[in-house]
Design an enzyme around this catalytic site. Structure first.
Site, PDB file in Angstrom:
ATOM      1  N   SER A   1      36.582  49.120  43.795  1.00  0.00           N
ATOM      2  CA  SER A   1      38.016  48.930  43.551  1.00  0.00           C
ATOM      3  C   SER A   1      38.460  49.393  42.176  1.00  0.00           C
ATOM      4  O   SER A   1      39.645  49.623  41.952  1.00  0.00           O
ATOM      5  CB  SER A   1      38.389  47.454  43.720  1.00  0.00           C
ATOM      6  OG  SER A   1      37.679  46.649  42.807  1.00  0.00           O
TER       7      SER A   1
ATOM      8  N   ASP B   1      45.349  41.470  37.970  1.00  0.00           N
ATOM      9  CA  ASP B   1      45.071  40.309  38.814  1.00  0.00           C
ATOM     10  C   ASP B   1      43.825  39.618  38.276  1.00  0.00           C
ATOM     11  O   ASP B   1      43.394  39.900  37.156  1.00  0.00           O
ATOM     12  CB  ASP B   1      44.969  40.686  40.303  1.00  0.00           C
ATOM     13  CG  ASP B   1      43.821  41.648  40.601  1.00  0.00           C
ATOM     14  OD1 ASP B   1      42.905  41.795  39.763  1.00  0.00           O
ATOM     15  OD2 ASP B   1      43.827  42.262  41.689  1.00  0.00           O
TER      16      ASP B   1
ATOM     17  N   HIS C   1      41.009  42.699  38.179  1.00  0.00           N
ATOM     18  CA  HIS C   1      41.220  44.110  37.846  1.00  0.00           C
ATOM     19  C   HIS C   1      42.107  44.304  36.619  1.00  0.00           C
ATOM     20  O   HIS C   1      43.055  43.533  36.415  1.00  0.00           O
ATOM     21  CB  HIS C   1      41.845  44.839  39.042  1.00  0.00           C
ATOM     22  CG  HIS C   1      41.024  44.733  40.287  1.00  0.00           C
ATOM     23  ND1 HIS C   1      41.283  43.773  41.256  1.00  0.00           N
ATOM     24  CD2 HIS C   1      39.945  45.444  40.720  1.00  0.00           C
ATOM     25  CE1 HIS C   1      40.386  43.906  42.233  1.00  0.00           C
ATOM     26  NE2 HIS C   1      39.567  44.903  41.928  1.00  0.00           N
TER      27      HIS C   1
END
Length: 359
Positions: A43, A334, A337
């Site tokens: 991610s 978040d 991240h």
């Protein structure tokens, strides 16, 4: 006779100009020292591949992407751009790197950059199974498919030149520990000590790099683990230490990164022509987290989305009243991240310290 001579000269000039223009167009893909950015990983570098597979590990909805051009939630786990986008732009290529599975792009778009990364994946196939995402071996299969398409589109010689001269960005490994080893029992039962699991992952990493090397990759940047004990989610559950960074996880990250550094040296010796760079971002990220004001941030302990303690993916509710109004004040977007601003700072650091030689 004079008119015929002038006409012949005119025709010759037109033919020469057209030929020159055609030659310039044909060389567009090679005008840069690095003609393309090719991305593998999780991610931290996924630009939206998970949008097109059945998984809960998605971010193609608001408030993700609210600071991306046109406020578009692309599937990047960020409020805006991520590291490969900044690196691509810095190398004079596209301002964003498209996701391979996105049907709105074609092989012509992928000629200068393509992303095969999948949020939630790892070196370990068992990691990708946790939330049903694309395993690393499948990312390689997509890359092989991409190679066939690009050879058809550009021709064998030009496509092979791109594969050889492209800069490959690889960022992966955090999920193997936080999502797999420390969360589920299977690997902990198999590998009693985390160091044994680290060695297992190093073996998988070596196989991965050898495989893409034999497929033509020569210029590769490997970004290891961040100070993962300082991620907001880990700090939120670290109640006994007053929500400080989880030092055990940071120590594992340092230990594993050291082994990755050893692997980089080994492969550069073993594989002729390979330029594998250990683009370690641990130190710069730790500096940002521990000295946020030095980098223009106000908040480092929690993320911008929601309460910033637990939210990521679908827990980032677009209607949450707690989501911050200015993500540039936050180190993290978040609970897992970095914000776009953090990604840009880290990218600039990596380019100047490790990747400048490829420009």
């Amino acid at each position: 006779m004079e008119k015929i001579l002038c006409y012949s000269l005119f025709v010759f000039q037109i033919h020469f100009l057209l030929h020159s223009s055609s030659a310039n167009n044909n060389n567009n893909y090679n005008k840069n020292k690095v003609p393309a950015i090719i991305v593998f990983g999780d991610s931290s570098v996924d630009s939206g591949n998970n949008n097109f597979i059945p998984t809960i590990a998605r971010s193609n909805f608001e408030p993700y992407g609210r600071d991306f051009p046109d406020g578009n939630p692309t599937g990047r786990f960020s409020n805006g751009k991520i590291a490969p986008d900044f690196i691509s732009e810095a190398f004079g290529l596209m301002p964003t790197v498209p996701a391979y599975l996105d049907p709105s792009y074609s092989i012509s778009d992928f000629a200068n950059g393509v992303c095969f990364a999948s949020a939630g994946t790892g070196f370990d196939n068992a990691t990708s199974n946790v939330v049903d995402v694309i395993p690393l071996w499948k990312e390689i299969e997509y890359y092989k498919e991409y190679q066939r398409k690009l050879r058809t589109y550009l021709g064998e010689e030009k496509a092979n030149e791109i594969f050889k001269e492209a800069l490959y960005l690889v960022s992966i490994g955090t999920n193997d520990f936080l999502e797999n080893y420390y969360t589920l029992p299977q690997r902990r039962c198999q590998f009693k000590k985390v160091q044994q699991y680290e060695d297992f992952l190093i073996g998988l990493a070596e196989n991965f790099f050898k495989e893409i090397y034999h497929l033509g990759a020569r210029k590769i940047s490997l970004t290891g683990l961040p100070p993962m004990g300082c991620l907001p989610l880990e700090r939120a559950i670290n109640i006994m230490e007053f929500h400080g960074c989880v030092e055990e996880y940071n120590n594992v990250a340092l230990e594993f990164n050291g082994k990755l550094g050893w692997l980089v040296s080994k492969l550069n010796k073993d594989l002729p022509g390979l330029q594998l760079v250990d683009a370690n971002a641990y130190d710069i990220l730790l500096q940002i987290v521990t000295q946020p004001s030095r980098f223009g941030f106000e908040v480092a302990q929690v993320g911008c989305c929601g309460t910033g303690r637990f939210e990521m993916s679908y827990l980032c509710d677009p209607k949450s009243p707690f989501t911050c109004s200015d993500a540039n004040k936050y180190v993290f977007w978040d609970a897992f991240h970095p914000s776009e601003k953090t990604s840009q700072i880290v990218s600039n650091y990596l380019i100047e310290k490790y990747l400048a030689k490829f420009r």
